[in-house]
Design a protein around this motif. Structure first.
Motif, short mmCIF file in Angstrom:
data_model
loop_
_atom_site.label_atom_id
_atom_site.label_comp_id
_atom_site.label_asym_id
_atom_site.label_seq_id
_atom_site.Cartn_x
_atom_site.Cartn_y
_atom_site.Cartn_z
N THR A 268 1.86 -30.53 -27.94
CA THR A 268 2.17 -31.56 -26.96
C THR A 268 3.60 -32.08 -27.09
O THR A 268 4.06 -32.82 -26.26
CB THR A 268 1.18 -32.73 -27.11
OG1 THR A 268 1.09 -33.04 -28.49
CG2 THR A 268 -0.17 -32.36 -26.59
N THR A 269 4.31 -31.70 -28.15
CA THR A 269 5.71 -32.11 -28.24
C THR A 269 6.59 -30.90 -27.97
O THR A 269 6.11 -29.78 -27.91
CB THR A 269 6.03 -32.65 -29.64
OG1 THR A 269 5.83 -31.60 -30.56
CG2 THR A 269 5.18 -33.84 -29.99
N THR A 488 -1.27 -34.54 -35.75
CA THR A 488 -1.56 -33.76 -34.55
C THR A 488 -3.04 -33.48 -34.40
O THR A 488 -3.57 -33.54 -33.30
CB THR A 488 -0.82 -32.39 -34.60
OG1 THR A 488 0.52 -32.64 -34.93
CG2 THR A 488 -0.91 -31.66 -33.29
N GLY A 500 -8.08 -30.33 -28.56
CA GLY A 500 -7.28 -30.45 -27.34
C GLY A 500 -8.04 -29.96 -26.11
O GLY A 500 -7.53 -29.99 -25.01
N ARG A 516 -7.79 -27.38 -21.38
CA ARG A 516 -7.07 -28.34 -22.21
C ARG A 516 -7.06 -29.72 -21.55
O ARG A 516 -6.98 -29.83 -20.34
CB ARG A 516 -5.61 -27.90 -22.40
CG ARG A 516 -5.41 -26.51 -22.91
CD ARG A 516 -5.53 -26.30 -24.37
NE ARG A 516 -4.87 -27.22 -25.24
CZ ARG A 516 -4.75 -27.01 -26.56
NH1 ARG A 516 -5.23 -25.90 -27.12
NH2 ARG A 516 -4.17 -27.88 -27.32
N ASP A 518 -4.85 -31.92 -23.12
CA ASP A 518 -3.56 -32.44 -23.57
C ASP A 518 -2.46 -31.82 -22.71
O ASP A 518 -2.73 -31.22 -21.69
CB ASP A 518 -3.35 -32.14 -25.06
CG ASP A 518 -3.52 -30.65 -25.37
OD1 ASP A 518 -3.63 -29.84 -24.41
OD2 ASP A 518 -3.53 -30.29 -26.55
N ASP A 519 -1.21 -31.97 -23.14
CA ASP A 519 -0.11 -31.48 -22.31
C ASP A 519 0.21 -30.03 -22.60
O ASP A 519 1.35 -29.67 -22.88
CB ASP A 519 1.12 -32.37 -22.55
CG ASP A 519 0.85 -33.78 -22.06
OD1 ASP A 519 0.08 -33.92 -21.10
OD2 ASP A 519 1.40 -34.72 -22.64
N VAL A 520 -0.80 -29.21 -22.59
CA VAL A 520 -0.60 -27.78 -22.81
C VAL A 520 -1.09 -27.06 -21.56
O VAL A 520 -2.15 -27.36 -21.04
CB VAL A 520 -1.36 -27.30 -24.06
CG1 VAL A 520 -1.32 -25.79 -24.18
CG2 VAL A 520 -0.79 -27.94 -25.33
N GLY A 529 3.71 -25.50 -23.84
CA GLY A 529 3.76 -26.96 -23.89
C GLY A 529 4.58 -27.47 -22.72
O GLY A 529 5.68 -26.97 -22.47
N THR A 530 4.05 -28.46 -22.00
CA THR A 530 4.82 -29.01 -20.87
C THR A 530 6.15 -29.55 -21.39
O THR A 530 7.18 -29.40 -20.74
CB THR A 530 4.05 -30.15 -20.18
OG1 THR A 530 3.62 -31.06 -21.16
CG2 THR A 530 2.86 -29.64 -19.41
#
Ligand code: 6R9
Length: 648
Positions: A268-269, A488, A500, A516, A518-520, A529-530
C-alpha cells in the motif's frame, strides 16, 4: 440451507471423477481434521525433506515473529537435487525447456545437479558467501533456475526481479537488497523481438548507493546474441567463466530459519517490500502443498506457466516441484507466439499432465476461442490449476470443459507472496469443487473471515480474510525492516495477519475470495500498488497530483485507471496522455501502464485533504457514486462526471 445462496454457480458442486479419486495421493477424507493438530501435522510433514540436523521444535511463536523447525539444518538445493540422484530419478527429466523460437533443452536431475554445482562454484569464486544477496534479472531459461538453486546451494539469498521490470525498478530492488552480484542475460525474447536486459542493468547500477560491497560483479548469460557493453573488471560472460568451474560443490548446511530468498512485492505504500522467506518452513510448506494439491505422481509432466519473477514461479515452478522430484516444463515466451496454439502445442509435444496457470490467461484463451486447444491433442492433461486472482465461474467452466475435457479437477489456489505456499485450495481426491471458490484452507492452515472489529463472521457472510495462527512458509519479515513487517501485516486486526483480501464464507463453509480491499490493483494476476503508479506519474515534471484505482477489465481482471491533475498554468496538449503512460512504463515496467488516464483540474478530497479513491473508483467503473458527505468540494465531482465522456 443451500437454496439461500445467490447464484447457480455457488450451488453447483463438481465431484472429481471416481477414477481420479481412487488413485489420488490423498484419499483420506479426514485429512483436514488431522491438520487441526498443527504442530503434529507439520512435524510429520517436516520428515518429507532431508535434514542435516533434525529440528528441536516445530515452531516457536513470539508474536508476530515465528520460528519454524528451530535447531534443524538443511539445504534447499540439496533437497531439490542431490537427494534425487540415488535411484531411478537420476536420469529422469528434471527440466524441459521450450524456447520461444522453438529451441528445446532437456536437463535430467544429474544434469541440473552438475550445472547448479558449477554455477555455485562460480559464485564462490566471486566471493559470494552465505548470507550475501544476489539479484537475478533474467528471462525464463534454464540458467535462471540454475542460478536460483546455485544461490541456495551456497546459502546466498536470491532476489529475482521480473525481466519485465524497468531499469529504475531494478535499481530500487538492487539498492534495497544490497546485492553483491547481479546475474542477467544479454537480452530476452518477446514475440520475436528482443528486450535488452543487460543494458537495463548497466543503466541501473551507476545510481545505486552502496553500503558495502554491492554489485561487485555482473554475470551475463548469452541468450539472444545481441551486442552488449561488457565492463572490464565487473562483467563476466557466464559461458566463459563456467568452463573452469568444478562440478563438485557441497551444499551449505543452513539453519532452518536462515534466509532462502527475498522477493519484492507491491503493497500500500510506494516502496515495494522485500518479503523474506526462510529455508526450512518454506521448503516444507511448498513441498507438501505441491504434492497434495497437484496430486503429483512420479510420471507426471508438470507445467506452471508463471514467470520465475513472481512467487508462483519460486514456489510452484522451482522449489515445490523439484523438491518432489517432478519433471517441470519451462516455457520462455508468450502464449500467442508464433501462433495462438502455442500452449497446446507444448502440452501435446510433452504430454503435459498438470497445467497451472492464471485466470487472465484462461480468459484470453476464451476470447481466442476453442479451435486452438481443439487443434492439438491435449488429452494427456489430468489436473488443472488456477492462481493469481479470483477465477470467474464462466472462465472456470470454459477451462473445465475445453481444456480439461470435463475429466480434470481444477484446483483454484489462493495464496500470496507473503504466505509462500498455497493456503486455500481443493485437495483434489477428496474435495468437491465449486466454480469460483478456492474451497477450503489446506490442512494445518487456519484462516478466518472477520468483521471490522476482528470477530469471525457467521457462515453466509463476507468480511476480511485473516490468518490467526503461524504457518510454515509464512514470511519471516520485510527485508531489513522488522517494524514494517509488524505494522503492515499484524496491526489492523489484533492477533492476526491481515491478507488485504475480502472474502465470503458460504453456507457449506467454502471460501470465495472477492479481491483486495487495500490500495493494491491486481492486473493480470500481478500486484501493483496504486502508490507506486502514482509516484511514477507525479515524477513527471508536468504532473501535480495523481490518484490511481483499479477498474474491472474483461481479460486482465483489473486495469489501472489514473486521474491526474497538471501543475498550475500547464495545459494539456496532444500526446500528453501517451507521454504519461510511457513515463510509467519507464519507471516501473509495462505491466503498470495505465489503460486510462483522465486529466482533471482537481481531485476529489476529504476536508482533511485525503484523495477519495472510493469515489474515483465509482467513476472509473461507471457506476453510481457512493457517499459524498465527507467530500470537501462537490464541484470537483461534477466536473469529473461531466468531462469523463468527453475525454474518452
Ligand atoms: C500467488 C499470488 C496475492 C493476491 C492475493 C489475492 C490474489 C491470488 C487467488 C487470488 C482469488 C485466488 N489471489 N490467488 N484471489 N483467488 N486463487 O498470486 O501472489 O502476487 O502476492 O498476489 O492475489 O488478492 O492477496 P501475489
Amino acid at each position: 440451507m443451500k437454496e439461500k445462496l445467490g447464484s447457480v454457480e455457488e450451488r453447483e458442486l463438481f465431484f472429481p471423477p471416481k477414477e481420479f479419486c481412487s488413485k489420488a495421493v490423498i484419499q483420506n477424507p479426514e485429512i483436514h481434521e488431522l491438520g487441526q493438530d498443527r504442530e503434529g501435522f507439520w512435524n510429520e510433514q517436516g520428515k518429507r525433506l532431508n535434514w542435516f540436523e533434525p529440528w528441536d521444535t516445530v515452531f516457536e511463536w513470539d508474536y508476530p515473529f515465528a520460528k519454524w523447525y528451530g535447531g534443524g539444518k538443511l539445504n534447499a538445493a540439496y533437497n531439490c537435487l542431490d537427494r534425487h540422484l540415488e535411484g531411478a530419478r537420476r536420469n529422469k527429466a528434471a527440466l524441459i525447456f521450450e524456447g520461444e523460437s522453438g529451441d528445446r533443452r532437456v536437463l535430467t536431475y544429474q544434469d541440473l545437479y552438475r550445472e547448479v554445482s558449477q554455477f555455485a562454484n562460480l559464485l564462490k569464486s566471486l566471493d559470494v558467501e552465505k548470507g550475501d544477496r544476489v539479484t537475478i534479472y533474467m528471462p525464463m531459461i534454464p540458467e535462471t533456475v540454475i542460478a536460483m538453486l546455485a544461490c541456495a546451494r551456497i546459502g546466498a539469498a536470491h532476489c529475482v526481479v521480473f525481466g519485465g521490470f524497468s531499469a529504475e525498478a531494478l535499481k530500487d530492488r538492487i539498492q534495497d537488497s544490497q546485492s553483491k552480484v547481479v546475474i542477467t542475460t544479454d537480452g530476452s525474447y518477446r514475440r520475436g523481438n528482443t528486450i535488452p536486459l543487460k543494458a537495463n542493468v548497466d543503466q541501473a547500477l551507476p545510481s545505486i548507493t552502496c553500503i558495502n560491497n554491492c554489485v561487485e560483479s555482473v554475470i551475463v548469460v548469452k541468450r539472444t546474441g545481441q551486442t552488449v557493453n561488457m565492463i572490464e573488471g565487473r562483467d563476466i560472460w557466464y559461458h566463459e567463466a563456467i568452463k573452469n568451474a568444478s562440478i563438485h560443490c557441497p551444499a551449505e548446511p543452513m539453519e532452518a530459519d536462515d534466509m532462502l530468498f527475498i522477493l519484492y512485492t507491491s503493497g500500500t505504500t510506494g516502496k515495494p517490500k522485500g518479503v523474506v522467506h526462510r529455508v526450512g518452513g518454506y521448503m516444507v510448506g511448498v513441498s507438501t502443498t505441491h504434492e497434495w494439491i497437484f496430486d503429483l505422481k512420479e510420471e507426471d509432466v508438470y507445467w506452471c506457466t508463471a514467470d520465475v519473477g513472481w512467487i508462483t514461479g519460486h514456489s510452484y515452478l522451482v522449489y515445490g516441484p523439484l523438491s518432489n522430484g517432478a519433471t517441470i516444463v519451462l516455457y520462455e515466451g508468450a502464449p500467442d507466439y508464433p501462433e495462438k496454439d502455442r500452449y497446446w502445442e507444448i502440452v501435446e509435444k510433452n504430454r503435459v499432465t498438470i497445467l497451472y496457470t492464471a485466470p487472465t490467461a484462461i480468459r484470453t484463451f476464451m476470447k481466442w476461442g476453442e479451435s486452438y486447444p481443439l487443434s492439438k491433442d491435449i488429452s494427456s492433461l489430468r489436473l488443472l490449476g488456477s492462481v493469481g486472482e479470483p477465477i470467474n465461474p464462466e472462465a472456470w467452466m470454459w477451462y473445465y470443459k475445453h481444456i480439461g475435457g470435463e475429466r480434470c479437477p481444477i484446483v483454484d489456489t489462493w495464496w500470496q507472496t507473503e504466505t509462500g505456499m498455497i493456503m486455500m485450495a481443493p485437495v483434489p481426491g477428496i474435495t468437491a469443487l465449486k466454480p469460483g471458490s478456492c474451497t477450503k484452507p489446506f490442512p494445518g492452515v487456519h484462516i478466518e473471515i472477520v468483521n471490522p472489529m476482528g470477530d469471525p463472521v457467521p457462515k453466509g457472510e463476507s468480511g476480511y480474510l485473516v490468518i490467526r495462527e503461524p504457518w510454515p512458509a509464512m514470511l519471516k519479515t520485510v527485508y531489513g525492516d522488522d517494524k514494517r513487517y509488524a505494522d503492515t501485516y499484524w496491526s489492523q486486526f489484533s492477533g492476526a495477519y491481515f491478507t488485504g483480501d475480502e472474502a465470503k464464507w458460504d453456507d457449506d463453509g467454502y471460501f470465495w475470495v472477492t479481491g483486495r480491499v487495500d490500495d493494491v490493483i491486481n492486473v493480470s494476476g500481478h500486484r501493483i500498488g496504486t502508490a507506486e503508479v502514482e509516484g511514477a506519474l507525479t515524477d513527471h515534471p508536468l504532473v501535480a497530483e495523481a490518484a490511481c484505482v483499479g477498474r474491472t477489465h474483461e481479460v486482465k481482471g483489473q486495469a489501472v485507471f489514473a486521474f491526474v491533475s497538471l501543475k498550475e498554468g500547464i495545459s494539456a496538449y496532444e500526446g500528453l496522455i501517451n507521454e504519461l503512460k510511457t513515463h510509467v512504463v519507464q519507471k516501473i515496467g509495462s505491466l503498470a501502464r495505465p489503460d486510462d488516464i483522465f486529466l482533471s483540474t482537481e481531485l476529489p478530497k476529504t476536508r482533511s485533504g485525503k484523495i477519495m479513491r472510493r469515489l474515483l473508483k465509482d467513476i472509473a467503473e461507471g457506476r453510481e457514486i457512493g457517499d459524498t458527505s465527507t467530500l470537501a468540494d462537490a464541484a470537483v465531482l461534477n466536473f469529473l462526471k461531466e468531462n469523463m465522456d468527453a475525454q474518452k
